[in-house]
Design an enzyme around this catalytic site. Structure first.
Site, short mmCIF file in Angstrom:
data_model
loop_
_atom_site.label_atom_id
_atom_site.label_comp_id
_atom_site.label_asym_id
_atom_site.label_seq_id
_atom_site.Cartn_x
_atom_site.Cartn_y
_atom_site.Cartn_z
N LYS A 125 118.48 20.63 49.49
CA LYS A 125 117.93 20.04 48.27
C LYS A 125 118.17 18.53 48.23
CE LYS A 125 118.04 23.90 44.99
NZ LYS A 125 118.63 24.39 43.73
N ARG B 285 121.12 32.60 56.00
CA ARG B 285 120.07 31.86 55.34
C ARG B 285 118.92 31.64 56.31
NH1 ARG B 285 121.92 26.14 53.55
NH2 ARG B 285 119.67 25.90 53.29
N GLU C 45 120.04 27.72 40.77
CA GLU C 45 120.50 26.61 39.95
C GLU C 45 119.27 25.77 39.59
OE1 GLU C 45 124.34 24.77 41.45
OE2 GLU C 45 123.73 25.97 43.18
#
Length: 553
Positions: free
Chosen positions: A272, A262, A35
């Site tokens: 983020k 992850r 994104e």
């Protein structure tokens, strides 16, 4: 780069191997779908290496770079450019042109219409608070929206008018009609379109309704012919919705979503939102601050791309959540730089040395190898005169036998130069040493002096009359604790010494040091010229990593 024979096996590769063996797929296609709402970090590097690595290793395999750009309020073209740069810097090339989910907005809209026509979606008028109330909880089922069974023709009309911009933001939304009693909250009639009057970095003002990520992602995968859609474990609960959307629209390709753990790295944040807070609160200088775990920050700090690829290979791909030691990443960096970084000398905390028996009107040019084990790197020239700089920590007026540097009345060897002996010191009024007066032995040039004298210590130096002043930024870990994300207030676990700035000198040959190119400053660590602030008139060197793990033990 790895090859199929040398790439470590993992459960994802096992699935791919079986799909190829059984003929389910004739070739493999993956994608990396960031994104564009922030900079990529070390966790994304793992995903990049996985997706692009598979494409490199299997015959006729491809990997797309596709931006999932469905939220124009948080996205920016600058992020797009930064992400493209990061992928290329890591050593990978995407198949064909860069893709965007926004490329498929018309198709996505048509598939949404198809769901409405098949009574699989409806326009809902509940507000945000009501939607949460109707959704239920993890222990209690949701209840149907009063708009769930509105006529298909009415939903089609309202959805078309939503696209035409006739309604205010938040007044209407399109929801999939699945199961409000599902134990999976993602399946309780999720929103698939919302109204948003926002300028989009790719489509401009063409659209005022935008598809949600879960609706967009799976269809974009299918349109591109992705065979294996690889994502991290937090998307495991999204997989039933991924499959449901593809099963209920008229699209032939049915990609398989596979989740892997992850990357959790000690002393690091990869959220983020939290990283953005570090930037906006000016705790760091920006997304590319060398203390940040972003790919751009690590590149600016001097981490080689090959070391990140090697790190991703070593930590492997599993479904089990774990936390990797930060030292493992630094070990990959050191191993790469030990072999590939040319040597140089820098004095970071200088004190002057005067060689009293060296002609003060003369100087000479000494020759040193650029790398002790790689002759192909050539040699470098070191000016030598009666005035030098050494590091302040490399001298003591008195010391025990374990101190193997310069001591009054004793000898030490200057790297790639002569043996010197400290005779006396000069101090200022505060008692600080300003000069060390030494003598040198002209017969001791080189590593093996002709007289066979054994000198215990070797120290680095820089000529005081022919050098370049430089600023040295000594970077350490940004946080003092291994899991800063668990802290109630990250400000309380910040490392106050994560950046220490010192002023010193580098040898003359580094005047035009290439930005981000690593050097081993002998006995000091690995450094590179800063890509944003270092100039020929003001050299700035970032410490990439120390010569050894100073946090061990």
């Amino acid at each position: 780069m790895t090859t199929l024979e040398t790439s470590p096996s993992n459960f994802i590769r096992n699935i791919i191997d079986e799909d190829l063996r059984t003929g389910k797929h004739k070739s493999i296609q993956t994608r990396f779908p960031p994104e564009p709402n922030g900079y990529l970090h070390i966790g994304h590097a793992k995903s990049i290496c996985l997706n692009f690595g598979i494409a490199e290793d299997y015959p006729n395999a491809l990997c797309n770079l596709r931006f999932d750009d469905t939220n124009p309020l948080k996205e920016d073209a600058d992020y797009v450019a930064a992400i493209e740069k990061d992928v290329l810097w890591l050593g990978f090339q995407w198949a064909g042109d860069v893709r965007y989910s926004s490329d498929y907005f018309e198709q996505l809209y048509n598939y949404a219409v198809e769901l409405i026509e098949n009574d699989k979606a409806y326009v809902c008028e509940l507000n945000a608070e009501q939607t949460r109330e109707y959704r239920g909880t993890l222990t209690s089922p949701g209840k149907d929206s009063p708009f769930r069974n509105r006529p298909i023709s009415e939903s089609l009309d309202l959805f078309a008018r939503m696209r035409a911009g006739e309604f205010a933001e938040g007044s209407l939304m399109l929801r999939a009609k699945i199961d409000m009693a599902s134990p999976n909250m993602k399946m309780r009639d999720p929103v698939i379109y919302r109204i948003r009057f926002a300028h989009h970095h790719q489509t401009g003002d063409k659209w005022c309704i935008y598809p949600m990520y879960d609706f967009t992602h799976c269809i974009s995968d299918a349109i591109e012919g992705i065979t294996h859609s690889l994502c991290t474990l937090e998307f495991e609960d999204h997989r039933p919705l991924y499959d449901w959307v593809l099963a209920n629209i008229s699209i032939a390709c049915k990609p398989r979503q596979i989740e892997f753990s992850r990357l959790n790295l000690q002393y690091t944040l990869t959220s983020k939102r939290k990283l953005n807070a570090l930037v906006t609160e000016k705790i760091v200088s920006g997304w590319d601050d060398p203390r940040m775990p972003t790919i751009s920050g690590m590149r600016r700090r001097g981490y080689p791309a090959a070391s990140l690829r090697e790190f991703s290979k070593r930590i492997g791909v599993t479904k089990q959540e774990n936390t990797v030691e930060f030292a493992s990443l630094e070990a990959c960096v050191r191993e790469n730089l030990e072999s590939n970084a040319p040597r140089a000398m820098a004095v970071i905390d200088p004190v002057k040395v005067i060689i009293t028996n060296y002609d003060e009107n003369q100087s000479e040019q000494l020759i040193a190898p650029a790398h002790p084990k790689d002759e192909s790197m050539g040699t470098r020239t070191l000016p030598f005169s009666a005035q030098l700089y050494i590091d302040r920590e490399d001298f003591k007026e008195s010391a025990n036998k374990h101190y193997k540097r310069l001591v009054l009345g004793k000898e030490v060897r200057l790297r790639n130069a002569y043996v010197i002996k400290a005779e006396n010191v000069v101090k200022d009024d505060a008692g600080n040493i300003t000069e060390i007066h030494c003598t040198y032995d002209p017969e001791t040039l080189g590593k093996n002096p002709s007289d066979g004298r054994k000198v215990k210590g070797v120290i680095h130096w820089v000529d005081a009359t022919s050098n370049h002043a430089a600023e040295f930024r000594i970077y350490e870990r940004l946080f003092l604790v291994a899991n800063p994300g668990a802290a109630e207030d990250v400000h309380e676990v910040l490392n106050p010494k994560s950046l220490v700035i010192k002023q010193g000198f580098v040898e003359i040959g580094l005047a035009q040091a290439e930005a981000e190119k690593a050097y081993q400053f002998e006995r000091e660590g690995y450094f590179c010229a800063d890509s944003k602030e270092s100039t020929a008139d003001h050299l700035v060197f970032n410490r990439t990593v120390a010569l050894r793990d100073s946090w061990a033990g």
